[in-house]
Design a protein around this motif. Structure first.
Motif, PDB file in Angstrom:
ATOM      1  N   ALA B 289      24.502  50.587  34.460  1.00 33.79           N
ATOM      2  CA  ALA B 289      24.570  51.378  35.691  1.00 33.79           C
ATOM      3  C   ALA B 289      24.641  50.466  36.921  1.00 33.79           C
ATOM      4  CB  ALA B 289      23.343  52.275  35.782  1.00 33.79           C
ATOM      5  N   ARG B 290      24.471  49.156  36.708  1.00 33.53           N
ATOM      6  CA  ARG B 290      24.361  48.231  37.843  1.00 33.53           C
ATOM      7  C   ARG B 290      25.747  47.737  38.266  1.00 33.53           C
ATOM      8  NH1 ARG B 290      23.042  42.463  38.042  1.00 33.53           N
ATOM      9  NH2 ARG B 290      23.213  42.477  35.783  1.00 33.53           N
ATOM     10  N   PRO B 291      26.150  47.999  39.523  1.00 35.76           N
ATOM     11  CA  PRO B 291      27.440  47.464  39.964  1.00 35.76           C
ATOM     12  C   PRO B 291      27.352  45.940  40.124  1.00 35.76           C
ATOM     13  CG  PRO B 291      26.514  49.026  41.562  1.00 35.76           C
ATOM     14  CD  PRO B 291      25.451  48.731  40.564  1.00 35.76           C
ATOM     15  N   VAL B 292      28.267  45.226  39.520  1.00 32.13           N
ATOM     16  CA  VAL B 292      28.258  43.750  39.645  1.00 32.13           C
ATOM     17  C   VAL B 292      29.385  43.328  40.589  1.00 32.13           C
ATOM     18  CG1 VAL B 292      28.440  41.561  38.408  1.00 32.13           C
ATOM     19  CG2 VAL B 292      27.265  43.484  37.346  1.00 32.13           C
ATOM     20  N   ILE B 293      30.604  43.745  40.279  1.00 30.72           N
ATOM     21  CA  ILE B 293      31.715  43.473  41.199  1.00 30.72           C
ATOM     22  C   ILE B 293      32.071  44.820  41.811  1.00 30.72           C
ATOM     23  CG2 ILE B 293      34.104  42.670  41.384  1.00 30.72           C
ATOM     24  CD1 ILE B 293      33.404  40.813  39.019  1.00 30.72           C
ATOM     25  N   SER B 294      31.558  45.056  43.008  1.00 31.06           N
ATOM     26  CA  SER B 294      31.678  46.405  43.576  1.00 31.06           C
ATOM     27  C   SER B 294      32.863  46.528  44.527  1.00 31.06           C
ATOM     28  CB  SER B 294      30.381  46.788  44.290  1.00 31.06           C
ATOM     29  OG  SER B 294      30.017  45.771  45.181  1.00 31.06           O
ATOM     30  N   GLU B 295      33.283  45.386  45.122  1.00 33.26           N
ATOM     31  CA  GLU B 295      34.456  45.452  46.006  1.00 33.26           C
ATOM     32  C   GLU B 295      35.696  45.123  45.176  1.00 33.26           C
ATOM     33  OE1 GLU B 295      34.076  43.712  50.024  1.00 33.26           O
ATOM     34  OE2 GLU B 295      32.135  43.000  49.327  1.00 33.26           O
ATOM     35  N   PRO B 296      36.712  45.969  45.239  1.00 35.29           N
ATOM     36  CA  PRO B 296      37.886  45.778  44.377  1.00 35.29           C
ATOM     37  C   PRO B 296      38.546  44.406  44.586  1.00 35.29           C
ATOM     38  CG  PRO B 296      37.987  47.893  45.508  1.00 35.29           C
ATOM     39  CD  PRO B 296      36.851  47.139  46.112  1.00 35.29           C
ATOM     40  N   ILE B 297      38.855  43.745  43.481  1.00 29.65           N
ATOM     41  CA  ILE B 297      39.541  42.456  43.601  1.00 29.65           C
ATOM     42  C   ILE B 297      40.895  42.523  42.889  1.00 29.65           C
ATOM     43  CG2 ILE B 297      37.447  41.084  43.831  1.00 29.65           C
ATOM     44  CD1 ILE B 297      37.698  40.306  40.945  1.00 29.65           C
ATOM     45  N   SER B 298      41.827  41.723  43.401  1.00 29.90           N
ATOM     46  CA  SER B 298      43.170  41.684  42.816  1.00 29.90           C
ATOM     47  C   SER B 298      43.675  40.243  42.850  1.00 29.90           C
ATOM     48  CB  SER B 298      44.148  42.541  43.629  1.00 29.90           C
ATOM     49  OG  SER B 298      43.690  43.862  43.714  1.00 29.90           O
ATOM     50  N   PHE B 299      44.305  39.820  41.771  1.00 30.31           N
ATOM     51  CA  PHE B 299      45.024  38.540  41.769  1.00 30.31           C
ATOM     52  C   PHE B 299      45.954  38.512  40.566  1.00 30.31           C
ATOM     53  CE2 PHE B 299      41.069  37.626  39.480  1.00 30.31           C
ATOM     54  CZ  PHE B 299      41.512  36.980  38.350  1.00 30.31           C
ATOM     55  N   ALA B 300      46.874  37.584  40.586  1.00 31.53           N
ATOM     56  CA  ALA B 300      47.810  37.471  39.459  1.00 31.53           C
ATOM     57  C   ALA B 300      47.997  36.006  39.110  1.00 31.53           C
ATOM     58  CB  ALA B 300      49.143  38.103  39.833  1.00 31.53           C
ATOM     59  N   LEU B 301      48.102  35.707  37.824  1.00 37.77           N
ATOM     60  CA  LEU B 301      48.368  34.339  37.377  1.00 37.77           C
ATOM     61  C   LEU B 301      49.689  34.314  36.614  1.00 37.77           C
ATOM     62  CD1 LEU B 301      44.868  33.191  36.009  1.00 37.77           C
ATOM     63  CD2 LEU B 301      45.817  32.888  38.307  1.00 37.77           C
ATOM     64  N   ARG B 302      50.468  33.260  36.903  1.00 40.90           N
ATOM     65  CA  ARG B 302      51.750  33.110  36.216  1.00 40.90           C
ATOM     66  C   ARG B 302      51.594  32.162  35.032  1.00 40.90           C
ATOM     67  NH1 ARG B 302      56.073  34.943  38.905  1.00 40.90           N
ATOM     68  NH2 ARG B 302      55.610  35.893  40.917  1.00 40.90           N
ATOM     69  N   GLU B 303      52.593  32.162  34.196  1.00 39.25           N
ATOM     70  CA  GLU B 303      52.555  31.274  33.030  1.00 39.25           C
ATOM     71  C   GLU B 303      52.432  29.826  33.508  1.00 39.25           C
ATOM     72  OE1 GLU B 303      55.787  31.904  30.233  1.00 39.25           O
ATOM     73  OE2 GLU B 303      55.565  29.791  29.654  1.00 39.25           O
ATOM     74  N   GLY B 304      51.480  29.101  32.946  1.00 32.90           N
ATOM     75  CA  GLY B 304      51.304  27.694  33.292  1.00 32.90           C
ATOM     76  C   GLY B 304      50.366  27.450  34.457  1.00 32.90           C
ATOM     77  N   ASP B 305      49.913  28.501  35.134  1.00 33.35           N
ATOM     78  CA  ASP B 305      49.003  28.310  36.281  1.00 33.35           C
ATOM     79  C   ASP B 305      47.665  27.737  35.822  1.00 33.35           C
ATOM     80  OD1 ASP B 305      50.842  29.263  38.012  1.00 33.35           O
ATOM     81  OD2 ASP B 305      49.812  31.153  38.488  1.00 33.35           O
ATOM     82  N   LEU B 306      47.102  26.876  36.663  1.00 28.04           N
ATOM     83  CA  LEU B 306      45.725  26.420  36.473  1.00 28.04           C
ATOM     84  C   LEU B 306      44.944  26.956  37.672  1.00 28.04           C
ATOM     85  CD1 LEU B 306      43.496  24.694  35.157  1.00 28.04           C
ATOM     86  CD2 LEU B 306      44.359  22.727  36.404  1.00 28.04           C
ATOM     87  N   ALA B 307      44.004  27.851  37.421  1.00 27.55           N
ATOM     88  CA  ALA B 307      43.301  28.504  38.524  1.00 27.55           C
ATOM     89  C   ALA B 307      41.804  28.258  38.415  1.00 27.55           C
ATOM     90  CB  ALA B 307      43.573  30.002  38.490  1.00 27.55           C
ATOM     91  N   VAL B 308      41.179  28.043  39.568  1.00 30.81           N
ATOM     92  CA  VAL B 308      39.727  27.835  39.593  1.00 30.81           C
ATOM     93  C   VAL B 308      39.103  28.914  40.472  1.00 30.81           C
ATOM     94  CG1 VAL B 308      37.868  26.288  40.273  1.00 30.81           C
ATOM     95  CG2 VAL B 308      39.895  25.360  39.180  1.00 30.81           C
ATOM     96  N   LEU B 309      38.180  29.673  39.873  1.00 30.96           N
ATOM     97  CA  LEU B 309      37.464  30.708  40.610  1.00 30.96           C
ATOM     98  C   LEU B 309      36.095  30.149  40.978  1.00 30.96           C
ATOM     99  CD1 LEU B 309      37.076  33.738  41.507  1.00 30.96           C
ATOM    100  CD2 LEU B 309      36.107  34.108  39.237  1.00 30.96           C
ATOM    101  N   GLU B 310      35.876  29.944  42.287  1.00 32.18           N
ATOM    102  CA  GLU B 310      34.579  29.474  42.764  1.00 32.18           C
ATOM    103  C   GLU B 310      33.833  30.671  43.336  1.00 32.18           C
ATOM    104  OE1 GLU B 310      34.580  25.551  45.121  1.00 32.18           O
ATOM    105  OE2 GLU B 310      36.550  26.454  45.384  1.00 32.18           O
ATOM    106  N   ALA B 311      32.570  30.801  42.968  1.00 32.01           N
ATOM    107  CA  ALA B 311      31.794  31.916  43.515  1.00 32.01           C
ATOM    108  C   ALA B 311      30.325  31.562  43.463  1.00 32.01           C
ATOM    109  CB  ALA B 311      32.058  33.185  42.717  1.00 32.01           C
ATOM    110  N   PRO B 312      29.539  32.119  44.381  1.00 32.43           N
ATOM    111  CA  PRO B 312      28.100  31.838  44.337  1.00 32.43           C
ATOM    112  C   PRO B 312      27.470  32.478  43.100  1.00 32.43           C
ATOM    113  CG  PRO B 312      28.622  33.338  46.153  1.00 32.43           C
ATOM    114  CD  PRO B 312      29.914  32.998  45.480  1.00 32.43           C
ATOM    115  N   ASN B 313      26.308  31.955  42.708  1.00 30.97           N
ATOM    116  CA  ASN B 313      25.623  32.555  41.571  1.00 30.97           C
ATOM    117  C   ASN B 313      25.254  33.997  41.867  1.00 30.97           C
ATOM    118  OD1 ASN B 313      25.637  30.506  39.669  1.00 30.97           O
ATOM    119  ND2 ASN B 313      24.043  29.424  40.800  1.00 30.97           N
ATOM    120  N   GLY B 314      25.368  34.829  40.872  1.00 30.74           N
ATOM    121  CA  GLY B 314      25.050  36.253  41.044  1.00 30.74           C
ATOM    122  C   GLY B 314      26.255  37.048  41.495  1.00 30.74           C
ATOM    123  N   TRP B 315      27.362  36.377  41.804  1.00 29.52           N
ATOM    124  CA  TRP B 315      28.559  37.087  42.251  1.00 29.52           C
ATOM    125  C   TRP B 315      29.158  37.928  41.116  1.00 29.52           C
ATOM    126  CZ3 TRP B 315      33.737  37.028  40.771  1.00 29.52           C
ATOM    127  CH2 TRP B 315      34.628  37.646  41.659  1.00 29.52           C
ATOM    128  N   GLY B 316      29.058  37.367  39.898  1.00 27.98           N
ATOM    129  CA  GLY B 316      29.590  38.111  38.755  1.00 27.98           C
ATOM    130  C   GLY B 316      30.758  37.415  38.082  1.00 27.98           C
TER     131      GLY B 316
END
Lengths: 299, 457
Positions: B289-316
């Motif tokens: 019942a606990r919302p973790v990622i409550s604000e809608p997020i959108s992104f897209a990765l293409r073939e071969g992409d190297l992506a790094v998601l940085e976020a504070p602890n507890g962000w989800g």
């Protein structure tokens, strides 16, 4: 009315059993299959005490309590360092040991309660008298129901004091993480031994009430089916608190009674009862793993 | 090193040895630990740091050697080990030694007295929580505590149990910059105000931070312990993150996306004009019942992409990756794999399409051997060749991380890889090796890391 009294007596007995088992499974996180064995130990101690050894009812009740407590070492000492599946297997061995002892400690030539014939084997012990408390024999069902419920209330009080004290909290911590508890200087083995002592002693008290009510006992009291029934009670009702086992005892007690009113033949009803127990366990595990009123989810 | 005399000795060990399955991990370790010291215990992954800590805290028997303790010891774990069913306040209260209510006879027959004592104990625990700035978190259960809160409570709990010497296994692992500073300040206080002795194990990224308070450095190498200076730490995902990613991008340009809730996604395109293979749109996730990622997020990765998601602890971060993999259902939004909507597709079908997740922990089959773990991932190249027949559950922390990482990275059926905090607990060499491996594998890769610096560099 007698029917209601009968149900209340059984509720008292099963509530005590479930509260005790809750200490082992819900608080220590140890799944025990030996609990019915301690139920039988209490029943035999009471029966032998009153019939063969000349004890009065209160002394026989105390004898049952002490026997259950002391014989809890049969489970707690060999399983000192065991948990998980190993503990389950060890508790099953204890259950088999108690059942076999009750079934085989018999000699047709010897008197009941002697070293040669302690349990009367498969013939069981008949003629167990109702308790006499302070000179009053509890011959009516109403008095017996009051005795059963008052004893259950006392056991509930004991469990409440223990569970809400730091003792109960340490058991829960041990259940969550035994290594971390040990590293905080707690003697986890001692806590386990104590919890099993209390739980088995309570089971024996329930056995004594049962024996005094039914007036006949046999080794089937210590059967695996009984142990599984008791586990079902706390799984369905819930564990880790006081109310879960009481709710579980009430639910599993009422199921066969409901079938009784549906005009189903006894033989079929027995099968349906087992199926209902199974169905209920599956539903509980799937949709409410902490039970109807519990707060501990068994992993 | 601090000037001391024998009176200050709190722990002494001579000739400690320990082997696992014929592999000698400790080959005669001598230790002299003095009151008020702050020791940084460092060594490569698999050098035996945790083994030594387990031996010194009586959680593991050495094969040989002697230990003398002059003060009571306490410890914390890398995986924290709070009591999940208890509140944070009760996690501290339970540690109090010699509580009369722990005796069942007293709990029943002197209930009034034990309850009075317990009220005082609980009030002390709450006072400690206030001191740590966690006054409003006393009733949060151990299972719902944030990582930094859990680490604070674990430390204080050990001290409450009477520890004068505290062994801390990676106290800064998984913390962001602000949380790290707060823990360091508390550790400093514990030493300066309360005279505690600390032995800290940390991985390469956090070593410079521990050095701010350390007085002594123990280095474990080839089974021997030496007192000396430390290696300089590398920053695998902090300051150097951007330059590493830039070096991966074909045109040296990074695509940077701010994600709601304070997270940031940096994408390096490693192939030209490739199709989108993973697309997340208007995505939110709850855990129960606990919302973790409550604000809608959108992104897209293409073939071969190297992506790094940085976020504070507890962000989800972990929740998001697990949800993309299909382990947790999306609350709103869609996941598309190779342009096909897989939002309600079960995890095994997503895996069959080539989506693989490497979680931060619990990714190995512990009863299977190293080689069996590799083969279950269809990996035929040797991973940890010297340990092929060891059960995965008996590997050290560093070895487990490596096996887990390599088996997922080299899975020939994988087309999109997601790694949850792959740099956590790694030493300098391992961090560099992980970066190289990520660089060399040209399929689509998404990596999550906590913010390690105050503002992104």
């Amino acid at each position: 009315m007698n029917y209601v009294f009968h149900l209340l007596i059984y509720f008292g007995v099963y509530a005590i059993l479930a509260m005790g088992l809750n200490l082992i499974v819900g608080f220590c996180g140890l799944l025990s299959l030996a609990h019915a064995g301690y139920f039988a130990i209490g029943a035999y101690a009471y029966a032998l005490g009153t019939l063969a050894w000349g004890l009065d009812s209160i002394s026989a009740l105390v004898l049952a309590f002490v026997s259950g407590g002391i014989l809890s070492f049969l489970t707690s000492l060999p399983t000192w360092r065991l948990k998980g599946d190993y503990f389950v297997m060890a508790s099953m061995a204890v259950q088999v040991l108690i059942y076999s002892t009750a079934y085989n400690w018999v000699s047709s030539d010897a008197q009941l309660g002697t070293l040669a014939n302690l349990t009367n084997g498969p013939f069981g012990i008949a003629g167990i008298s109702r308790p006499v408390l302070f000179g009053v024999k509890l011959s009516s069902l109403g008095a017996m129901a009051a005795f059963s419920l008052i004893t259950a209330a006392v056991c509930m009080g004991i469990c409440h004091l223990l569970q809400t004290a730091p003792w109960g909290r340490t058991l829960k911590c041990m259940r969550d993480d035994e290594l971390a508890t040990k590293n905080l200087g707690k003697n986890v083995q001692l806590f386990k031994v104590q919890a099993l002592f209390v739980a088995c002693a309570l089971a024996a008290v329930a056995g004594a009430i049962y024996a005094s009510y039914t007036s006949y006992i046999d080794p089937s009291l210590a059967s695996m089916d009984q142990s599984i029934l008791l586990l079902s009670m706390i799984f369905v009702g819930g564990m880790g608190n006081l109310k879960g086992p009481l709710v579980g005892a009430a639910i599993l007690l009422l199921i066969p009674e409901v079938l009784r009113f549906m005009n189903i033949p006894d033989a079929v009803a027995a099968e349906i009862r087992v199926m209902l127990y199974g169905l209920m366990l599956v539903l509980i595990v799937r949709f409410k793993p902490e039970g109807v009123a519990g707060d501990y989810k068994v992993n | 090193m601090t000037q001391t005399n024998d009176k200050d000795l709190v722990l002494e060990a001579k000739g400690l040895t320990k082997s696992f399955g014929g592999n000698a991990v400790l080959k005669g370790v001598d230790i002299a630990l003095h009151r008020g010291e702050v020791v940084l215990l460092q060594g490569a992954n698999g050098s035996g740091k945790t083994t030594l800590l387990n031996i010194l805290t009586n959680n593991l028997k050495p094969d040989g050697g002697k230990i003398k303790k002059y003060e009571s010891l306490g410890r914390t774990w890398q995986d924290v080990r709070l009591f999940s069913s208890q509140t944070l306040s009760d996690n501290i209260a339970m540690a109090t030694p010699r509580q009369s209510g722990e005796n069942p006879i007293k709990a029943i027959f002197t209930a009034w007295k034990t309850r009075q004592e317990e009220r005082k104990n609980e009030s002390d625990a709450k006072a400690i929580m206030r001191y740590m700035g966690l006054a409003d978190r006393t009733d949060v259960s151990g299972s719902n505590a944030k990582i930094a809160e859990a680490k604070f409570v674990a430390m204080v709990r050990a001290i409450r149990a009477g520890a004068k010497v505290l062994f801390l296994d990676e106290p800064l692992a998984g913390l962001d910059h602000v949380e790290t500073e707060a823990i360091l300040e508390t550790l400093n206080d514990l030493v300066k105000k309360y005279g505690l002795t600390l032995v800290v194990i940390e991985h390469a990224l956090n070593i410079p931070k521990i050095l701010k308070i350390a007085t002594t450095v123990w280095t474990l190498k080839d089974g021997k312990l030496t007192v000396g200076t430390i290696d300089t730490a590398d920053d695998a995902s902090g300051g150097e993150l951007k330059s590493w990613l830039k070096s991966q991008a074909i045109d040296g340009q990074l695509n940077e996306i701010d994600i709601p809730g304070g997270a940031h996604l940096t994408i390096a395109s490693r192939k030209k004009d490739t199709p989108v293979v993973l697309e997340i749109s208007d995505y939110t996730v709850n855990r129960g019942a606990r919302p973790v990622i409550s604000e809608p997020i959108s992104f897209a990765l293409r073939e071969g992409d190297l992506a790094v998601l940085e976020a504070p602890n507890g962000w989800g971060k972990s929740t998001l990756l697990e949800s993309i993999a299909g382990l947790i259902p999306a609350t709103t939004g869609t996941v598309k794999l190779f342009e096909e909507d897989v939002t309600t597709t079960p995890v095994w079908k997503r895996a069959k399409k080539g989506l693989r997740l490497n979680r931060a922990a619990g990714t190995l089959f512990t009863q299977a051997t190293v080689i069996e773990n590799a083969r279950l991932n269809h990996v035929t190249e040797p991973v940890l060749p010297n340990l092929s027949n060891r059960k995965a559950g008996s590997l050290s922390g560093g070895e487990s991380r490596r096996l887990s990482f390599e088996t997922v990275l080299n899975n020939p059926e994988a087309k999109i890889l997601m790694f949850d905090e792959p740099f956590q607990s790694l030493d300098i060499t391992e961090s560099a090796r992980v970066r190289n491996s990520l660089s060399n594998n040209k399929i689509t890769i998404l990596v999550s890391i906590p913010f390690l610096i105050n503002k992104r560099g």
